[in-house]
Design an enzyme around this catalytic site. Sequence first.
Site: not given
Ligand code: AP5
Ligand code: MG
Length: 213
Positions: A13, A88, A127, A160, A171
Site C-alpha cells: 500500500k 481499517r 523491509r 520497523r 497483524r
Molecule cells: P509496503 O509498501 O511497506 O507495504 P504496506 O502495505 O504499506 O505495509 P505496512 O506494513 O505499512 O502496512 P500496515 O498496514 O501493516 O502498516 P501501517 O503502517 O499502515 O511494502 C512492504 C514491503 O514489501 C517493503 O519492504 C516493500 O519494499 C516491499 N514490496 C512492496 N511491493 C512489492 C512488490 N510488488 N514486490 C516485492 N516487494 C514489494 O500500520 C501500522 C500499525 O499502525 C497498525 O498495525 C496499527 O496498529 C496502526 N494503524 C495504522 N492505521 C490504523 C487505523 N486506520 N486504525 C487503527 N490502527 C491503525
Molecule cells: Mg505502509
Amino acid sequence: MKIVMLGAPGAGKGTQAINIAKEYDIPHVSTGDIFRANIKNGTELGMKAKEYMDKGALVPDEVTIGMLLDRISEPDCKNGYVLDGFPRTIPQAESLRKALTEKGDKLDVAVNIEVPDAVIEERMSGRRACLKCGATYHVVYTPPKKEGICDNCGSELVQRADDKPETVKARLATYHEQTQPLIDFYKKEGILKEVDGTQSPSDVFKAVMEALS
Ligand code: AP5
Ligand code: MG
Ligand code: ZN
C-alpha cells in the site's frame, strides 16, 4: 481524486500510494506514518498508539478517526488524497463516508492490493523504512542506492518495531478479522478495484494506474 488503498500489512500500500501521490500531485496520507512520527516525537498520541502497534493490534477508533478526519480537512487535501492504512474497520469506513457525504463529497476509488499471507511474511522481514519521509525499501526487492540510507532524503533507514515475525503474524490476524470486510463494503459501494500485488512493484503500479483511469 480521492483514493483508498486496501490490502494486508505488507501488501505494498505504502509503496504504491507514494507513486500515486506523485502521479496525481495529491498528498499521501498514511495513518501508520502519522502514528510513527508521533512515537518518534514522544507525543501523548504516539505513546498511546505504540501500546497497540507493538502488539499488532489496531489503535482504537476513538483515537484514529478524529485524527484522520482532521488531517483530510487541511488545505492540501482540497483536491484529493490517497489514504493508506485508513479505513481499517467498518466504523472507520462509515465515519469517513458520513464526513464526506456531509460535504456533498465522496471517494472515487478503493484499490485492493491482493497478496497471499506467505508472501507477506517474507516481505516484512526484509523491509527497511525511512521514518522521516515515509519511503519504504526491501533489502532484496527494492534496495536503496546506498545501504541503510534513504534515496529520497538521506536519512538512516530502520527496521520497523512491528516487523518482527511474531508481530507480523498478529497483524495478519488483525487484518483478516477487522479490515478484510472492507473489501465487501467498497464492492457494495461500487468503487472497488482489485490488483494482483505479487507482481514486481512497477507492474503493480501499472495495474494500479489502469484501475484508476
Ligand atoms: P509496503 O509498501 O511497506 O507495504 P504496506 O502495505 O504499506 O505495509 P505496512 O506494513 O505499512 O502496512 P500496515 O498496514 O501493516 O502498516 P501501517 O503502517 O499502515 O511494502 C512492504 C514491503 O514489501 C517493503 O519492504 C516493500 O519494499 C516491499 N514490496 C512492496 N511491493 C512489492 C512488490 N510488488 N514486490 C516485492 N516487494 C514489494 O500500520 C501500522 C500499525 O499502525 C497498525 O498495525 C496499527 O496498529 C496502526 N494503524 C495504522 N492505521 C490504523 C487505523 N486506520 N486504525 C487503527 N490502527 C491503525
Ligand atoms: Mg505502509
Ligand atoms: Zn526518507
